[in-house]
Design an enzyme around this catalytic site. Sequence first.
Site, PDB file in Angstrom:
ATOM      1  N   GLU A 257      -5.811   6.723  -4.673  1.00 17.51           N
ATOM      2  CA  GLU A 257      -6.115   5.913  -5.862  1.00 17.51           C
ATOM      3  C   GLU A 257      -5.377   4.603  -5.673  1.00 17.51           C
ATOM      4  O   GLU A 257      -4.146   4.571  -5.726  1.00 17.51           O
ATOM      5  CB  GLU A 257      -5.602   6.611  -7.135  1.00 17.51           C
ATOM      6  CG  GLU A 257      -6.184   7.995  -7.380  1.00 17.51           C
ATOM      7  CD  GLU A 257      -7.644   7.969  -7.773  1.00 17.51           C
ATOM      8  OE1 GLU A 257      -8.150   6.896  -8.142  1.00 17.51           O
ATOM      9  OE2 GLU A 257      -8.273   9.038  -7.695  1.00 17.51           O
ATOM     10  N   CYS A 296      -3.780   0.780 -13.842  1.00 15.14           N
ATOM     11  CA  CYS A 296      -4.740   0.594 -12.745  1.00 15.14           C
ATOM     12  C   CYS A 296      -6.141   0.391 -13.279  1.00 15.14           C
ATOM     13  O   CYS A 296      -6.991  -0.171 -12.608  1.00 15.14           O
ATOM     14  CB  CYS A 296      -4.687   1.805 -11.827  1.00 15.14           C
ATOM     15  SG  CYS A 296      -4.854   3.336 -12.749  1.00 15.14           S
TER      16      CYS A 296
HETATM   17  P1  NAP Z   1       3.293   1.273  -3.870  1.00 12.91           P
HETATM   18  O1  NAP Z   1       4.349   0.277  -3.602  1.00 12.91           O
HETATM   19  O2  NAP Z   1       2.191   1.399  -2.881  1.00 12.91           O
HETATM   20  O3  NAP Z   1       4.041   2.664  -4.058  1.00 12.91           O
HETATM   21  C1  NAP Z   1       3.355   3.820  -4.404  1.00 12.91           C
HETATM   22  C2  NAP Z   1       4.148   5.033  -3.957  1.00 12.91           C
HETATM   23  O4  NAP Z   1       4.153   5.107  -2.529  1.00 12.91           O
HETATM   24  C3  NAP Z   1       5.610   4.997  -4.377  1.00 12.91           C
HETATM   25  O5  NAP Z   1       6.001   6.303  -4.735  1.00 12.91           O
HETATM   26  C4  NAP Z   1       6.303   4.534  -3.123  1.00 12.91           C
HETATM   27  O6  NAP Z   1       7.658   4.913  -3.081  1.00 12.91           O
HETATM   28  C5  NAP Z   1       5.504   5.265  -2.084  1.00 12.91           C
HETATM   29  N1  NAP Z   1       5.613   4.726  -0.730  1.00 12.91           N
HETATM   30  C6  NAP Z   1       5.996   3.491  -0.333  1.00 12.91           C
HETATM   31  N2  NAP Z   1       5.934   3.397   1.013  1.00 12.91           N
HETATM   32  C7  NAP Z   1       5.496   4.598   1.465  1.00 12.91           C
HETATM   33  C8  NAP Z   1       5.230   5.136   2.762  1.00 12.91           C
HETATM   34  N3  NAP Z   1       5.388   4.404   3.873  1.00 12.91           N
HETATM   35  N4  NAP Z   1       4.800   6.401   2.863  1.00 12.91           N
HETATM   36  C9  NAP Z   1       4.628   7.158   1.766  1.00 12.91           C
HETATM   37  N5  NAP Z   1       4.864   6.709   0.506  1.00 12.91           N
HETATM   38  C10 NAP Z   1       5.288   5.444   0.358  1.00 12.91           C
HETATM   39  O7  NAP Z   1       2.567   1.040  -5.264  1.00 12.91           O
HETATM   40  P2  NAP Z   1       3.266   0.732  -6.674  1.00 12.91           P
HETATM   41  O8  NAP Z   1       3.771  -0.661  -6.574  1.00 12.91           O
HETATM   42  O9  NAP Z   1       4.179   1.813  -7.096  1.00 12.91           O
HETATM   43  O10 NAP Z   1       2.010   0.809  -7.646  1.00 12.91           O
HETATM   44  C11 NAP Z   1       1.228  -0.291  -8.008  1.00 12.91           C
HETATM   45  C12 NAP Z   1      -0.159  -0.167  -7.466  1.00 12.91           C
HETATM   46  O11 NAP Z   1      -0.700   1.115  -7.754  1.00 12.91           O
HETATM   47  C13 NAP Z   1      -1.123  -1.146  -8.073  1.00 12.91           C
HETATM   48  O12 NAP Z   1      -1.843  -1.774  -7.047  1.00 12.91           O
HETATM   49  C14 NAP Z   1      -2.058  -0.289  -8.903  1.00 12.91           C
HETATM   50  O13 NAP Z   1      -3.378  -0.782  -8.997  1.00 12.91           O
HETATM   51  C15 NAP Z   1      -2.038   0.992  -8.200  1.00 12.91           C
HETATM   52  N6  NAP Z   1      -2.339   2.079  -9.116  1.00 12.91           N
HETATM   53  C16 NAP Z   1      -3.513   2.732  -8.986  1.00 12.91           C
HETATM   54  C17 NAP Z   1      -3.810   3.777  -9.836  1.00 12.91           C
HETATM   55  C18 NAP Z   1      -5.091   4.538  -9.699  1.00 12.91           C
HETATM   56  O14 NAP Z   1      -5.179   5.600 -10.282  1.00 12.91           O
HETATM   57  N7  NAP Z   1      -6.064   4.056  -8.968  1.00 12.91           N
HETATM   58  C19 NAP Z   1      -2.913   4.145 -10.827  1.00 12.91           C
HETATM   59  C20 NAP Z   1      -1.722   3.452 -10.946  1.00 12.91           C
HETATM   60  C21 NAP Z   1      -1.452   2.410 -10.070  1.00 12.91           C
HETATM   61  P3  NAP Z   1       8.802   3.834  -3.477  1.00 12.91           P
HETATM   62  O15 NAP Z   1       8.572   3.479  -4.895  1.00 12.91           O
HETATM   63  O16 NAP Z   1      10.056   4.582  -3.261  1.00 12.91           O
HETATM   64  O17 NAP Z   1       8.610   2.680  -2.547  1.00 12.91           O
END
Ligand code: NAP
Length: 526
Positions: A257, A296
Amino acid sequence: MTPLLPNYLGGQWHTGTGAGAPLVDPVLGTELVRVDATGLDLAAGFAYAREQGGKALRALSYRARGALLAEVLKVLQSKRDTYYEIATANCGTVKNDSAIDIDGGLFTLGTYARMGETLGDRHTLLDGELARLGKDPLFQSQHVLAPTRGLALLINAFNFPSWGLWEKAAPALLSGVAVIVKPATATAWLTQRMVQDVVEAGILPNGALSVICGSARGLMDQLQPFDVVSFTGSAETAAVIRSHPAVTQRSVRVNIEADSLNSALLLPGNEPGSEAFELLVKEVAREMTQKSGQKCTAIRRVFVPESCYQAAAQAIAARLAKTTVGNPRNESVRMGALVSREQLQSVQAGLIRLKTQTEVLFDGSTQPLIDADASTACCVAPTLLGTRNASGSAQADLVHDTEVFGPVATLLPYAHVGNDVSHALALVRRGQGSLVCSLYGSDSAALAQAAQALADSHGRLHIISPDVASSHTGHGNVMPQSLHGGPGRAGGGEELGGARALNFYHRRSAVQASTDVLRHLSTSSN
Ligand code: NAP
């Protein structure tokens, strides 16, 4: 130094051995707690979840697992006040916005708890009908769904520490699959506390629910062929996960997602002042400001007939002007903060980028923050942008491609002759696949036609006509009964959608046998 939140893995609590990453109050700037996953024995913990947690869950029927989820729900309900306090402190959300996350999560959990009753005393599910393989009905095929013997690794985004946990964990646990959740660091506290409360209540079998807070380092390396990973977050991290050897070489099933340029579309013939026009205005303003736009599913692009552009800009701006921004502890505040300084900087940078191709139709930053120091608080006021050149590829490509994860949306006019909305539909599709599009109008046939035309590129179409003005569930509100996910840049994933959510945690298998053997598959306790 603030306390380190313990991780729960391998049936035990472990405090990380590193200094940890601080979780900060985004309004006051104070450090709250720390998280750290250094020194965890991931291999042993993952094996424990698979072998102890998964095995114990699979020994139960769907009904029995549903009953456990109902118990979990009771525990969480009894501690709601604590969750609200954590959300205020760590997420900077006003009460109504905390409710979307906390009560939305509990509602989703309750939905899957009740589903256990419907699925009954079985241990596998039937998928479809018997299919004859030859001329006579003696030898037939029956598809079955069996819970995977792997674990579910849930990697979540920062914006829904409660709902993001339960919308994934409830279907997984109901399916009989053990869960390890890794919340986003910035807001991990609420997820960690909920898991802690559930573990301490001793409801679920050992190893059924674990939590790892802090760095994601090494988690994907632990995954084995029957494990699944459900990820919510940015497109960049999604790409890292998709290309990990666990996925490319060990066929770990992955659900993504990611981000999404969701839209709202007003159909022609709904002039300013009409009910449909007013419903669009209300929904856009609400979507922009709920959770400070950190959803999102939030509306990012608003399409209206050219003749309505000016009136829509004024009407949305008038609503946004009533949004008071600041400290969520102050009752007069309607919109709290973004979750972190990083997010504030990201929203500010995104706004600068979008402004190179748009005009500012409303800028809420001229109003002072309430009860908050602008130099410390990660608060940002709503901004409505617009461009009359919605389709010029050079002039307005950014609005179809840049997700600003804050209270920001862009108004875009479309051209039409009569009821022909092909221009609008083409513009909506420039989002390259979205989680949701909402349609506004009073002509049922035209609304249905537009929905059909957009279904291939959206996980959900939310249609708001005057007859459902007070009963529709909201553009951005994800209901467990309906699909959540979207094709293309939205990640290509599918979550929820009622019982469909269970598919991800099961393996489908075709059993080919005599009708007599297959009859045994359908008896209620199999
Ligand atoms: P993110 O930076 O991609 O982080 C998401 C998750 O991935 C966090 O738990 C992060 O941990 C983890 N992560 C980071 N690097 C990783 C790696 N190399 N391997 C495995 N996991 C890793 O995203 P975010 O900033 O938290 O969220 C914002 C984004 O999410 C927005 O673009 C939004 O559109 C999207 N979103 C989508 C939905 C949907 O349902 N489609 C819902 C909510 C949000 P850390 O925090 O410890 O880095």
